[in-house]
Design an enzyme around this catalytic site. Structure first.
Site, PDB file in Angstrom:
ATOM      1  N   ASP A  97       0.835  -1.195   0.000  1.00  0.00           N
ATOM      2  CA  ASP A  97       0.000   0.000   0.000  1.00  0.00           C
ATOM      3  C   ASP A  97       0.872   1.248   0.000  1.00  0.00           C
ATOM      4  O   ASP A  97       1.941   1.272   0.617  1.00  0.00           O
ATOM      5  CB  ASP A  97      -0.901  -0.009   1.250  1.00  0.00           C
ATOM      6  N   HIS A 128       3.008   3.284  -9.087  1.00  0.00           N
ATOM      7  CA  HIS A 128       2.851   1.857  -9.355  1.00  0.00           C
ATOM      8  C   HIS A 128       4.114   1.280  -9.995  1.00  0.00           C
ATOM      9  O   HIS A 128       4.523   0.152  -9.692  1.00  0.00           O
ATOM     10  CB  HIS A 128       1.640   1.620 -10.257  1.00  0.00           C
ATOM     11  N   LEU A 166      11.660 -20.568  -3.550  1.00  0.00           N
ATOM     12  CA  LEU A 166      10.624 -19.716  -2.950  1.00  0.00           C
ATOM     13  C   LEU A 166       9.378 -19.830  -3.807  1.00  0.00           C
ATOM     14  O   LEU A 166       9.482 -19.911  -5.041  1.00  0.00           O
ATOM     15  CB  LEU A 166      11.095 -18.248  -2.919  1.00  0.00           C
TER      16      LEU A 166
END
Length: 243
Positions: A22, A39, A133
Site C-alpha cells: 500500500d 505503481h 521460494l
C-alpha cells in the site's frame, strides 16, 4: 532463562509472509507525479522484496497485487495497472525461473484479460518445479469472494453426493480455497501506516501476526522486511491458548 549468546544464529524467518502493498499513490502524490509513477516504482519494490525473501530463506511470499475492490478505481488507472501486470509477467518470469522461484497466482481470473490469463498460465507452468521460494500473487482477489466460492464448491460436492455434510470441517473448506496446498501465513505486513487487512486472506490469516509499518510500498525493501521479521520473532504466538 539464560541469555542467548551474541554469536548465536538468528532464528529462521517465518515460513510464509504475506504483504499488503500500500502507498503507491501517496508516494507519487507527494512528489507531484501521476499515480502510474508510484505503481511503476512499486514494481521495483516487488523485485527487491522477492529477492530479499529468497535470500533470507522464506518459503512462501504472498503479495496483494490487485484486489477485487480495485476494479472500482478509475478506468484509466485500472488500464495502467493491467499494463504493468502484463509487463511484469513478460519481463520477470525468466528472472524468477533463473532464481528457482515458483510463481502462483490466486484470485478471480475471469475478470482478467485473456492475454493476461495466458501469461499467468505460461509463467506458472514454466516455474512449477522451482523450490527456492513460492511467490504467490493475489490478483483480482478478495477474501470474502474466495470464501463464497469455496462454499459453492462444497455445496456442489454435497449436492452431487461426493461429500457428506457431516464430513465438512476446516480441512474440507481449506482445500477449496485458492490457496489449497499453501500453508497459512505466519506474518502479514501492511505498508503505508494503514491498520486494516482489507479483505486479504481472511480465512488463512486467522492466527497470523500483523505488522503495520509507516513506510510507503515504493520505499519498501530488505531493511523493512528484516525489521518486520524481527518484530515477528518478538511476539508470543499462543494460538488462543493461555500461557
Amino acid at each position: 532463562m539464560e541469555p542467548v549468546p551474541s554469536h548465536a544464529a538468528p532464528p529462521p524467518p517465518p515460513a510464509h509472509i504475506a504483504i499488503i502493498m500500500d502507498g503507491n499513490g501517496r508516494w507519487a502524490k507527494a512528489r507531484g507525479l501521476p499515480r502510474t509513477a508510484g505503481h511503476k516504482r512499486g514494481a521495483e519494490s516487488v523485485r527487491r522484496t522477492v529477492e530479499a525473501a529468497r535470500e533470507m530463506g522464506v518459503s512462501y511470499l504472498t503479495l496483494y497485487g490487485f484486489s477485487s475492490e480495485n476494479w472500482k478505481r478509475p478506468a484509466g488507472e485500472v488500464t495502467d495497472l493491467m499494463g504493468l501486470l502484463r509487463l511484469y509477467l513478460r519481463n520477470e518470469v525468466n528472472h524468477l525461473h533463473k532464481n528457482g522461484i515458483r510463481l502462483k497466482v490466486i484470485g478471480d481470473r475471469e475478470r482478467l484479460g485473456p492475454d493476461i490469463v495466458r501469461l499467468i498460465e505460461d509463467a506458472e507452468a514454466k516455474t512449477a518445479a522451482n523450490s527456492a521460494l513460492t511467490l504467490v500473487l493475489a490478483l483480482s482477489y478478495g477474501g470474502r469472494q474466495e470464501m463464497v466460492e469455496a462454499a459453492r464448491r462444497v455445496a456442489a460436492d454435497v449436492a452431487a453426493g461426493r461429500l457428506s455434510p457431516d464430513a465438512i470441517d476446516e480441512d474440507v473448506v481449506g482445500s477449496r480455497l485458492f490457496t489449497a496446498g499453501i500453508p497459512d501465513p505466519d506474518l502479514i505486513i501492511r505498508t503505508s501506516g494503514e491498520k486494516r487487512i482489507s479483505n486479504f486472506l481472511l480465512w488463512q490469516g486467522a492466527y497470523a501476526e500483523l505488522v503495520f509499518i509507516e513506510t510507503l510500498w515504493p520505499e519498501f525493501g530488505r531493511a523493512e522486511l528484516e525489521s518486520a521479521i524481527q518484530e515477528f520473532h518478538g511476539r508470543d504466538r499462543r494460538y488462543g491458548a493461555t500461557r
